[in-house]
Scaffold this motif. Structure first.
Motif, PDB file in Angstrom:
ATOM      1  N   ASP A 115     -30.270   8.651  41.502  1.00 42.42           N
ATOM      2  CA  ASP A 115     -29.301   9.253  42.430  1.00 42.42           C
ATOM      3  C   ASP A 115     -29.747  10.624  42.943  1.00 42.42           C
ATOM      4  O   ASP A 115     -29.868  11.577  42.168  1.00 42.42           O
ATOM      5  CB  ASP A 115     -27.939   9.421  41.756  1.00 42.42           C
ATOM      6  CG  ASP A 115     -27.480   8.202  40.988  1.00 42.42           C
ATOM      7  OD1 ASP A 115     -28.312   7.596  40.274  1.00 42.42           O
ATOM      8  OD2 ASP A 115     -26.298   7.868  41.079  1.00 42.42           O
ATOM      9  N   GLU A 168     -26.662   7.767  47.062  1.00 40.67           N
ATOM     10  CA  GLU A 168     -25.214   7.812  47.303  1.00 40.67           C
ATOM     11  C   GLU A 168     -24.584   9.194  47.143  1.00 40.67           C
ATOM     12  O   GLU A 168     -23.441   9.383  47.515  1.00 40.67           O
ATOM     13  CB  GLU A 168     -24.496   6.796  46.415  1.00 40.67           C
ATOM     14  CG  GLU A 168     -24.456   7.187  44.966  1.00 40.67           C
ATOM     15  CD  GLU A 168     -23.204   6.673  44.286  1.00 40.67           C
ATOM     16  OE1 GLU A 168     -22.387   6.035  44.945  1.00 40.67           O
ATOM     17  OE2 GLU A 168     -23.041   6.950  43.094  1.00 40.67           O
ATOM     18  N   ASN A 208     -20.633   3.665  44.080  1.00 41.04           N
ATOM     19  CA  ASN A 208     -19.212   3.930  44.318  1.00 41.04           C
ATOM     20  C   ASN A 208     -18.953   5.010  45.368  1.00 41.04           C
ATOM     21  O   ASN A 208     -17.875   5.071  45.941  1.00 41.04           O
ATOM     22  CB  ASN A 208     -18.530   4.319  43.003  1.00 41.04           C
ATOM     23  CG  ASN A 208     -19.251   5.424  42.265  1.00 41.04           C
ATOM     24  OD1 ASN A 208     -20.459   5.340  42.023  1.00 41.04           O
ATOM     25  ND2 ASN A 208     -18.546   6.475  41.913  1.00 41.04           N
ATOM     26  N   HIS A 256     -25.794  -0.046  38.998  1.00 42.50           N
ATOM     27  CA  HIS A 256     -25.115   1.233  39.140  1.00 42.50           C
ATOM     28  C   HIS A 256     -23.883   1.220  38.253  1.00 42.50           C
ATOM     29  O   HIS A 256     -22.876   0.590  38.575  1.00 42.50           O
ATOM     30  CB  HIS A 256     -24.736   1.418  40.622  1.00 42.50           C
ATOM     31  CG  HIS A 256     -24.334   2.815  40.956  1.00 42.50           C
ATOM     32  ND1 HIS A 256     -25.238   3.827  41.151  1.00 42.50           N
ATOM     33  CD2 HIS A 256     -23.112   3.382  41.132  1.00 42.50           C
ATOM     34  CE1 HIS A 256     -24.611   4.938  41.437  1.00 42.50           C
ATOM     35  NE2 HIS A 256     -23.308   4.707  41.426  1.00 42.50           N
ATOM     36  N   HIS A 274     -26.313   6.059  38.338  1.00 43.62           N
ATOM     37  CA  HIS A 274     -24.915   6.523  38.318  1.00 43.62           C
ATOM     38  C   HIS A 274     -24.619   7.573  37.262  1.00 43.62           C
ATOM     39  O   HIS A 274     -23.843   8.489  37.533  1.00 43.62           O
ATOM     40  CB  HIS A 274     -23.907   5.367  38.169  1.00 43.62           C
ATOM     41  CG  HIS A 274     -22.471   5.826  38.123  1.00 43.62           C
ATOM     42  ND1 HIS A 274     -21.820   6.315  39.240  1.00 43.62           N
ATOM     43  CD2 HIS A 274     -21.570   5.894  37.108  1.00 43.62           C
ATOM     44  CE1 HIS A 274     -20.575   6.644  38.894  1.00 43.62           C
ATOM     45  NE2 HIS A 274     -20.398   6.400  37.614  1.00 43.62           N
TER      46      HIS A 274
HETATM   47 FE   FE2 Z   1     -22.246   6.569  41.339  1.00 45.85          FE
END
Ligand code: FE2
Length: 268
Positions: free
Chosen positions: A8, A39, A67, A153, A178
């Protein structure tokens, strides 16, 4: 084949750690394909078309999410026309964009990337195990796909490790994202799938999972909410996993963690 997967990307520190290192690593390591999870790239929340272009310009072939994919609303129309940006495959049917796609490298090898989200301590989504099974059934590893990468994730280590074992021998790599903290378990599972529960974030580690530590710590100490969380701005560590596969079988020969720059000790 050699494939690099970066965890990430959080804010500017994370983006800079990736755009600074990927062009050099592509050359030095002879990388065939580069995937990043983006993300949290836009100030910690979501991703924009401009950031996608910046990452592609640095040599990133595919961007996965999770998410936070919709945190920047402008990405919704964009994702529907760019297969190099994925969102979780187990989002409800009809969700814009793709959860998996097939790409071709400069040497003509076919790479499949699947972006899946876990359910423990996360949003209730379609079964990640059954959804991935259905997707990878479309390919034969080593024939119609030379490399299959699963970005899993998720929050719970148990769910991600279960996904690794569930897919062992059927995909090239199951790599977690994540949690933003790298785990020390990068290894090739008995069936030949490269695995790491979480590859860690690309961002400033003098923080709370990439966000400025003062406000983030206060949230745990006081009941009153403070300022909106913002990314820490120190030098980022690029955290990634480098997977090397056998060209014939598509299974992993080796996987090792890569950590460059910033606060964490270097690796790789
Ligand atoms: Fe996440």
């Amino acid at each position: 084949m050699k494939v690099l997967f970066c965890g990430d990307i959080v804010g500017r520190s994370g983006r800079e750690s990736v755009t600074r290192n990927i062009p050099r690593l592509r050359q030095e390591l002879g990388l065939d394909f580069v995937v990043v999870n983006g993300e949290n790239a836009a100030a910690g929340f979501g991703i924009t078309a401009k950031i996608c272009a910046e990452l592609h310009g640095a040599g990133v072939d595919c961007i996965t999410t999770g998410n936070h994919v919709w945190d920047q609303r402008d990405i919704i129309p964009y994702i529907a026309q760019d297969k190099r940006l994925l969102r979780p495959i187990n989002f409800p049917p009809g969700t814009p964009g793709w959860g998996a796609s097939q790409y071709e490298t400069a040497r003509g090898q076919k790479v499949v990337v699947v972006n899946v989200m876990c359910r423990l301590f996360m949003d209730p989504l379609d079964d990640p195990f059954r959804t991935v099974d259905a997707e990878i059934a479309k390919y034969t590893l080593g024939r119609s796909a030379h490399f299959i990468l699963i970005d899993v994730h998720g929050e719970a280590t148990s769910e991600k490790q279960s996904m690794g074992h569930h897919l062992d021998g059927r995909v090239s790599a199951v790599l977690g994202t994540h949690s933003h903290i790298p785990t020390a378990d990068s290894w090739v599972l008995p069936g030949g799938t490269a695995y790491q529960t979480d590859v860690g974030m690309c961002g400033d580690y003098d923080s709370v999972i990439g966000m400025k530590k003062e406000g983030a710590v206060l949230r745990f100490i006081k009941k009153v909410p403070g300022d909106r969380l913002a990314p820490a701005e120190g030098e980022g560590t690029m955290c990634a996993a480098l997977v090397e596969t056998d060209d014939k079988s598509g299974l992993a020969k080796a996987v090792r963690p890569i950590r460059i720059g910033g606060r964490l000790p270097p690796a790789g």
